[in-house]
Design a protein around this motif. Structure first.
Motif, PDB file in Angstrom:
ATOM      1  N   PHE A  53       0.851  -1.193   0.000  1.00  0.00           N
ATOM      2  CA  PHE A  53       0.000   0.000   0.000  1.00  0.00           C
ATOM      3  C   PHE A  53       0.885   1.240   0.000  1.00  0.00           C
ATOM      4  N   VAL A  54       0.628   2.155  -0.925  1.00  0.00           N
ATOM      5  CA  VAL A  54       1.510   3.314  -1.131  1.00  0.00           C
ATOM      6  C   VAL A  54       0.897   4.602  -0.589  1.00  0.00           C
ATOM      7  N   SER A  55      -0.356   4.867  -0.911  1.00  0.00           N
ATOM      8  CA  SER A  55      -1.020   6.091  -0.472  1.00  0.00           C
ATOM      9  C   SER A  55      -2.522   5.915  -0.614  1.00  0.00           C
ATOM     10  N   ALA A  56      -3.262   6.892  -0.094  1.00  0.00           N
ATOM     11  CA  ALA A  56      -4.726   6.822  -0.171  1.00  0.00           C
ATOM     12  C   ALA A  56      -5.305   8.220  -0.113  1.00  0.00           C
ATOM     13  N   ARG A  57      -6.478   8.375  -0.738  1.00  0.00           N
ATOM     14  CA  ARG A  57      -7.229   9.628  -0.679  1.00  0.00           C
ATOM     15  C   ARG A  57      -8.700   9.317  -0.444  1.00  0.00           C
ATOM     16  N   ARG A  58      -9.339  10.188   0.328  1.00  0.00           N
ATOM     17  CA  ARG A  58     -10.790  10.161   0.481  1.00  0.00           C
ATOM     18  C   ARG A  58     -11.342  11.385  -0.222  1.00  0.00           C
ATOM     19  N   LEU A  59     -12.407  11.184  -1.012  1.00  0.00           N
ATOM     20  CA  LEU A  59     -13.020  12.279  -1.761  1.00  0.00           C
ATOM     21  C   LEU A  59     -14.538  12.200  -1.654  1.00  0.00           C
ATOM     22  N   ARG A  60     -15.171  13.360  -1.683  1.00  0.00           N
ATOM     23  CA  ARG A  60     -16.630  13.425  -1.592  1.00  0.00           C
ATOM     24  C   ARG A  60     -17.188  14.079  -2.854  1.00  0.00           C
ATOM     25  N   LYS A  61     -18.275  13.528  -3.378  1.00  0.00           N
ATOM     26  CA  LYS A  61     -18.861  14.041  -4.617  1.00  0.00           C
ATOM     27  C   LYS A  61     -19.420  15.451  -4.427  1.00  0.00           C
ATOM     28  N   ASN A  62     -19.174  16.282  -5.435  1.00  0.00           N
ATOM     29  CA  ASN A  62     -19.761  17.613  -5.488  1.00  0.00           C
ATOM     30  C   ASN A  62     -20.886  17.574  -6.519  1.00  0.00           C
ATOM     31  N   PRO A  63     -22.151  17.507  -6.081  1.00  0.00           N
ATOM     32  CA  PRO A  63     -23.265  17.363  -7.030  1.00  0.00           C
ATOM     33  C   PRO A  63     -23.395  18.535  -7.993  1.00  0.00           C
ATOM     34  N   THR A  64     -22.955  19.718  -7.576  1.00  0.00           N
ATOM     35  CA  THR A  64     -23.101  20.909  -8.418  1.00  0.00           C
ATOM     36  C   THR A  64     -22.367  20.752  -9.735  1.00  0.00           C
ATOM     37  N   PHE A  65     -21.212  20.093  -9.697  1.00  0.00           N
ATOM     38  CA  PHE A  65     -20.377  19.977 -10.886  1.00  0.00           C
ATOM     39  C   PHE A  65     -20.275  18.530 -11.378  1.00  0.00           C
ATOM     40  N   SER A  66     -21.302  17.747 -11.103  1.00  0.00           N
ATOM     41  CA  SER A  66     -21.352  16.361 -11.564  1.00  0.00           C
ATOM     42  C   SER A  66     -22.435  16.205 -12.625  1.00  0.00           C
ATOM     43  N   GLY A  67     -22.173  15.328 -13.579  1.00  0.00           N
ATOM     44  CA  GLY A  67     -23.127  15.073 -14.631  1.00  0.00           C
ATOM     45  C   GLY A  67     -24.208  14.095 -14.193  1.00  0.00           C
ATOM     46  N   PRO A  68     -25.125  13.754 -15.102  1.00  0.00           N
ATOM     47  CA  PRO A  68     -26.187  12.795 -14.777  1.00  0.00           C
ATOM     48  C   PRO A  68     -25.635  11.380 -14.655  1.00  0.00           C
ATOM     49  N   GLY A  69     -26.442  10.507 -14.071  1.00  0.00           N
ATOM     50  CA  GLY A  69     -26.042   9.115 -13.895  1.00  0.00           C
ATOM     51  C   GLY A  69     -25.579   8.846 -12.485  1.00  0.00           C
ATOM     52  N   ALA A  70     -25.710   7.602 -12.073  1.00  0.00           N
ATOM     53  CA  ALA A  70     -25.378   7.217 -10.700  1.00  0.00           C
ATOM     54  C   ALA A  70     -23.880   7.152 -10.484  1.00  0.00           C
ATOM     55  N   SER A  71     -23.448   7.562  -9.300  1.00  0.00           N
ATOM     56  CA  SER A  71     -22.065   7.401  -8.858  1.00  0.00           C
ATOM     57  C   SER A  71     -22.046   7.458  -7.343  1.00  0.00           C
ATOM     58  N   PRO A  72     -21.040   6.867  -6.696  1.00  0.00           N
ATOM     59  CA  PRO A  72     -21.015   6.860  -5.236  1.00  0.00           C
ATOM     60  C   PRO A  72     -20.891   8.266  -4.653  1.00  0.00           C
ATOM     61  N   GLY A  73     -21.395   8.419  -3.440  1.00  0.00           N
ATOM     62  CA  GLY A  73     -21.312   9.705  -2.769  1.00  0.00           C
ATOM     63  C   GLY A  73     -19.911  10.062  -2.337  1.00  0.00           C
TER      64      GLY A  73
END
Length: 240
Positions: A53-73
Motif C-alpha cells: 500500500f503506497v497512499s490513499a485519498r478520500r473524496l466526496r462528490k460535489n453534485p453541483t459539478f457532476s453530470g447525470p447518472g449514478a455514482s457513489p457519494g
C-alpha cells in the motif's frame, strides 16, 4: 512501516502513486456520516501499514459539478504497488472493526483498476483539491476505436483547459480478464486532477472538451459518466 497522518490539500501538490488502484465507492447515510469519516481515517491508516500500500485519498462528490447518472457519494482510492498486494497474508488476514451502528447505513462498490500506459514502480503525480472522475463502458467491437480517439484526441483536448493539472487512465482488472460486470463496475476509469471543482464548468474547459468531442460514429457505442469529487483527506505510507 509508518503512516503520515491525514493531511490537508495545502501541504502537498504531488502524491506518491503506483500502477494499481483499489477503488472503493461508498454511499453513507447522513445519520452516521461524521462518525464514518472518523472511522475511515483510522481504517485508511491501518491499511497503509500493510505491504504494497503506497497512499490513499478520500473524496466526496460535489453534485453541483457532476453530470447525470449514478455514482457513489464518496470515494476511497488506494495506490497499490501490484495487483498481488490484495493477496498477501497481511491483507487477507486483516480484521475490519466497523462499528455495529454502521450496519444497514453504508453501501460499497469495490473495483480494482490497472493504470494504462505507465511504467512499473512508485512515482510522484501532480494532484489538486478536486478530480473529474470519468467512467466509461464501450461495446467490445468498438474498444480499439474508442481508445485511439480517447488517448489521441479527447484527453489532450481536456488537458489543454486552464486548471486541468494531470490525468491518469485505468482499465478494470476483473472485466479486462473477462469477468462479468457487477453493479457499479466499469470497464475504464479516468481521473483528471483539477485546481478546483468548478474547472469542469468553466467556458475554457467546455470549449476544450468540445474540440475533443466523441465522433458521431463512436458515440452510440460507449457510455460515459462524469462526476466531480473534492478531497476530504489523504495519507501516505512511509518506510520505517
Amino acid at each position: 512501516m509508518t503512516t503520515t497522518p491525514p493531511s490537508p490539500r495545502t501541504t502537498r501538490t504531488t502524491e506518491p502513486i503506483a500502477p494499481v488502484m483499489l477503488h472503493i465507492g461508498t454511499d453513507v447515510d447522513d445519520t452516521i456520516a461524521t462518525d464514518f469519516e472518523r472511522w475511515c481515517e483510522v481504517h485508511v491508516a491501518d491499511n497503509l501499514r500493510l505491504p504494497g500500500f503506497v497512499s490513499a485519498r478520500r473524496l466526496r462528490k460535489n453534485p453541483t459539478f457532476s453530470g447525470p447518472g449514478a455514482s457513489p457519494g464518496s470515494l476511497t482510492l488506494y495506490q497499490l504497488e501490484a495487483e498481488s498486494t490484495l493477496e498477501t497474508p497481511e491483507y487477507t488476514g486483516r480484521k475490519i472493526g466497523m462499528p455495529d451502528s454502521f450496519t444497514g447505513h453504508i453501501g460499497f462498490e469495490r473495483s480494482l483498476y490497472r493504470e494504462l500506459g505507465v511504467p512499473a514502480g512508485i512515482r510522484a503525480h501532480a494532484i489538486g483539491p478536486a478530480i473529474l472522475h470519468v467512467t466509461v463502458d464501450v461495446e467490445p467491437a468498438w474498444r480499439e476505436r474508442f481508445v485511439e480517439w480517447y488517448v489521441n484526441v479527447h484527453v489532450p483536448a481536456v488537458l489543454d483547459a486552464p486548471g486541468m493539472l494531470s490525468v491518469r487512465r485505468f482499465e478494470n482488472v476483473e472485466l479486462a480478464a473477462g469477468g462479468a460486470p457487477r453493479p457499479g463496475q466499469h470497464s475504464y476509469c479516468t481521473l483528471y486532477e483539477m485546481e478546483a471543482a468548478d474547472v469542469i464548468a468553466r467556458p475554457e474547459t467546455l470549449a476544450s472538451a468540445s474540440r475533443g468531442a466523441c465522433p458521431p460514429d463512436l458515440a452510440p457505442h460507449r457510455v460515459a459518466l462524469n462526476h466531480t469529487y473534492e478531497e476530504v483527506f489523504r495519507a501516505v505510507a512511509t518506510a520505517g
